[in-house]
Enzyme design. Structure first.
Site, short mmCIF file in Angstrom:
data_model
loop_
_atom_site.label_atom_id
_atom_site.label_comp_id
_atom_site.label_asym_id
_atom_site.label_seq_id
_atom_site.Cartn_x
_atom_site.Cartn_y
_atom_site.Cartn_z
CD GLU A 125 7.34 1.12 6.19
OE1 GLU A 125 8.32 1.86 5.98
OE2 GLU A 125 6.91 0.32 5.35
N GLY A 165 28.66 -3.31 -12.88
CA GLY A 165 28.68 -2.61 -14.17
C GLY A 165 30.05 -2.02 -14.45
CD GLU A 176 6.01 -12.77 8.78
OE1 GLU A 176 6.79 -13.72 8.91
OE2 GLU A 176 5.94 -12.05 7.76
CG LEU A 209 -2.11 -0.91 1.21
CD1 LEU A 209 -2.95 -0.70 2.46
CD2 LEU A 209 -2.97 -0.69 -0.03
CB CYS A 255 28.62 -2.23 -8.03
SG CYS A 255 29.46 -3.09 -6.69
CB THR A 312 -15.98 1.31 4.36
OG1 THR A 312 -17.24 0.74 4.71
CG2 THR A 312 -16.19 2.61 3.61
CD GLU A 365 30.70 -12.03 -8.28
OE1 GLU A 365 31.16 -10.91 -8.61
OE2 GLU A 365 29.56 -12.19 -7.83
CG ASP A 419 0.77 -10.59 7.90
OD1 ASP A 419 -0.30 -10.91 7.35
OD2 ASP A 419 1.63 -9.82 7.39
CG HIS A 451 26.00 0.39 -4.77
ND1 HIS A 451 25.25 -0.28 -5.72
CD2 HIS A 451 26.91 -0.48 -4.31
CE1 HIS A 451 25.69 -1.53 -5.81
NE2 HIS A 451 26.68 -1.68 -4.97
CD GLU A 476 22.96 2.37 -6.69
OE1 GLU A 476 23.97 3.02 -7.04
OE2 GLU A 476 22.97 1.14 -6.51
N1 GLN Z 1 29.47 -9.09 -7.45
C1 GLN Z 1 30.36 -7.97 -7.40
C2 GLN Z 1 31.19 -7.95 -6.13
O1 GLN Z 1 30.80 -8.55 -5.15
C3 GLN Z 1 29.60 -6.67 -7.56
C4 GLN Z 1 28.64 -6.40 -6.45
C5 GLN Z 1 27.62 -5.35 -6.78
O2 GLN Z 1 27.35 -5.06 -7.94
N2 GLN Z 1 26.98 -4.80 -5.75
O3 GLN Z 1 32.21 -7.33 -6.10
#
Ligand code: GLN
Length: 552
Positions: free
Chosen positions: A141, A384, A150, A15, A382, A189, A406, A148, A508, A510
């Site tokens: 929150e 990317g 839990e 919601l 990251c 309602t 990796e 529920d 990151h 973002e």
């Molecule tokens: N898998 C990559 C690492 O662990 C990148 C992680 C990510 O994109 N947050 O380094």
């Protein structure tokens, strides 16, 4: 004394309790109150860090390195006040703490039970931020939906807190759904009545009902809800569906929610909230002058929440450029060197998303190759960024089979390798390189230009890093390592100077973009996308490249 507001959810999940909590907090902040928001999640994971994005959406990382629920992202985007480990509590964390206490002998002789031991711990956590003295109001929150199994210990803790703190210090706002039956052409309602009854059964009477609806609530419906749910007429608040989450605070302002809340908490309602910059933001959002189309290359694209902060950052950066940013997701598993032009050629920029594991990795690398070779603005976050390093190693440095350890532990060139401190780590939960680290930027780099600064701090969540054994080879062939951790020398930003916008970041960005502080690298990418579009349009019109706005 700190005042507490609890937000519960009724009828159904999704919601928008997080957005609602953030919107209310914004209105109170705009009146000068110091507000924070915390989220209690009723699942047993200690934190969402080990959850697949398909399960729980994005994992949001705080400055202090907590892996948390994505709602904390909304809190920060709305308030521009950082959250921390203390802002996200799960049932797993509560039980872990109580059980550790039990093992340490804290309850010797006693039976450890949900009531009072678990509820005491929930109450302790609920008041923790309030007790720092940093906030006038703490909004909590409660995740999940009333009813529920839990959620029960949380509702019980709430019942106890109301008694302990007193009604004027502790409010309960119940967010609920008023469904519209199109066959009957009626808003209903009854589900709300039932969910309030469910709360009452557990000893909690909500003070305010916030009603999600697709149609205006008539005076009659409001009256009926007030009557059946024991709230006053002003405390039935409408929350109509709207085009942008950023409109919600303005909507709630129209409903006088801030005044109703402050009156109930015996707090001053003098003056009006200063929402002018917020209003300007929403106005620009709804009235953009330009438009760009950006491709989001990822592998969790079926679920919007997996890239929540990235999508929101584009909204902020779009407004900063007076530009609507249309995001089109492309599944990285479907991209190859052969079809990249057809899949990506219509974009004004691409962003290659973070991620884990080998699925879809080759598609990300092909997308980056296409962007690099065709001067298409590119931003890698990251994983990317790691893919951009791999692509460059393979196709520019000629390091055949270069990879991240990796993805392929047997690759001949691990240009991305596990960080030293990670090699001894066995447990998966909370063990990555997490939270904020400083980063030194190279003068005159695209990054330094975007930030307008040479020392920055950004949040991380990863185990692998650029392998500095290859640093010289990359630098000699033109890649600029424009951001370096001053303490560890880890490469945090890479860029190509002779490209419209080719930037990869190990962190990151973002997670730090907010309405009042759009992230400079997203702003830079959208600007580059706009320029790219203009160049394309002018080229299409047959004009010479010389007359065209030059890349800076
Ligand atoms: N898998 C990559 C690492 O662990 C990148 C992680 C990510 O994109 N947050 O380094």
């Amino acid at each position: 004394m700190t005042k507490y507001i609890f937000v519960t959810g009724g009828v159904t999940s999704s919601l928008g309790k997080g957005i609602f909590a953030a919107s209310l907090a914004k209105l109170l902040q705009a009146r000068g109150y110091r507000v924070t928001i915390q989220k209690f999640d009723p699942y047993i994971n200690v934190d969402p860090g080990t959850l697949n994005p398909y399960e729980h959406g994005e994992c949001y990382v705080t400055e202090d390195g907590a892996e948390t629920d994505l709602d904390l992202g909304h809190y920060e985007r709305f308030l521009s006040v950082p959250t921390s480990q203390a802002n996200n509590i799960t049932t797993g964390r509560v039980y872990q703490y109580v059980i550790n206490q039990e093992r340490a002998g804290a309850f010797l002789g006693k039976t450890v039970q949900v009531i009072p031991h678990i509820t005491d711990e929930i109450k302790r956590r609920a008041k923790l931020l309030g007790e720092t003295g940093e906030y006038d109001i703490v909004i909590t929150e409660l995740g999940g939906t009333v009813g529920d199994i839990e959620s029960l210990p949380y509702i019980e803790s709430l019942r106890q807190l109301r008694w302990e703190l007193g009604q004027n210090n502790c409010l309960v706002i119940h967010l609920t759904l008023i469904p519209y039956l199109s066959a009957a052409k009626e808003l209903k309602t009854k589900p709300t009545q039932h969910s309030v009854k469910e709360l009452l059964k557990n000893g909690v009477q909500p003070d305010i009902l916030v009603c999600r609806t697709e149609h205006d609530l008539s005076a009659d419906i409001r009256e009926k809800l007030a009557l059946f749910c024991n709230v006053d007429r002003k405390s039935v608040v409408q929350a109509m569906d709207c085009d942008s989450i950023y409109e919600v605070p303005l909507q709630q302002l129209k409903e006088d929610l801030d005044v109703t809340v402050l009156n109930k908490l015996n707090l001053s309602t003098e003056g009006t909230p200063d929402m002018s910059t917020w209003r300007d933001f929403v106005h620009t959002l709804y009235n953009p002058k330009h438009q760009v189309k950006i491709g989001l290359i990822g592998k969790y694209i079926e679920l919007q929440d997996a890239y929540k902060s990235i999508l929101e950052s584009f909204i902020h950066a779009g407004v900063a450029n007076e530009c609507k940013v249309k995001i089109e997701s492309v599944h990285s598993e479907n991209i190859t060197d052969e079809n990249a032009a057809q899949k990506l050629g219509h974009f004004d920029a691409i962003l290659v998303a973070p991620g884990f594991g080998p699925r879809g990795i080759e598609g990300k690398i092909s997308a980056i190759r296409y962007a690099r070779e065709n001067n298409l603005p590119f931003f890698g976050i990251c994983l990317g960024m790691q893919c951009a390093v791999i692509e460059y190693a393979r196709n520019v440095l000629g390091l055949e089979g270069a990879h991240s350890s990796e993805m392929n532990p047997n690759a001949p060139h691990h240009v991305i390798a596990m960080m030293e401190e990670q090699k001894k780590v066995v447990n998966k939960g909370g063990t990555m390189r997490l939270g904020a680290f400083p980063c030194q930027l190279k003068e005159n780099s695209k990054a330094a230009e975007a930030y307008g600064n040479t020392i920055i701090s950004e949040r991380h969540r990863h185990r692998y890093e650029f392998n500095n054994a290859y640093l010289k080879a990359f630098e000699d062939s033109g890649m600029v390592m424009s951001g370096i951790n001053p303490e560890t020398s880890l490469v945090e930003i890479i860029e190509l100077p002779n490209h419209s916008w080719f930037v990869g970041v190990q962190f990151h960005p973002e997670l730090k973009s907010t309405v009042s502080h759009p992230h400079p690298l997203f702003v830079g990418l959208v600007k580059a996308a706009l320029q790219h579009k203009q160049v394309k349009e002018l080229a299409d019109e047959g004009k010479t490249q010389k007359n065209i706005i030059s890349y800076s």
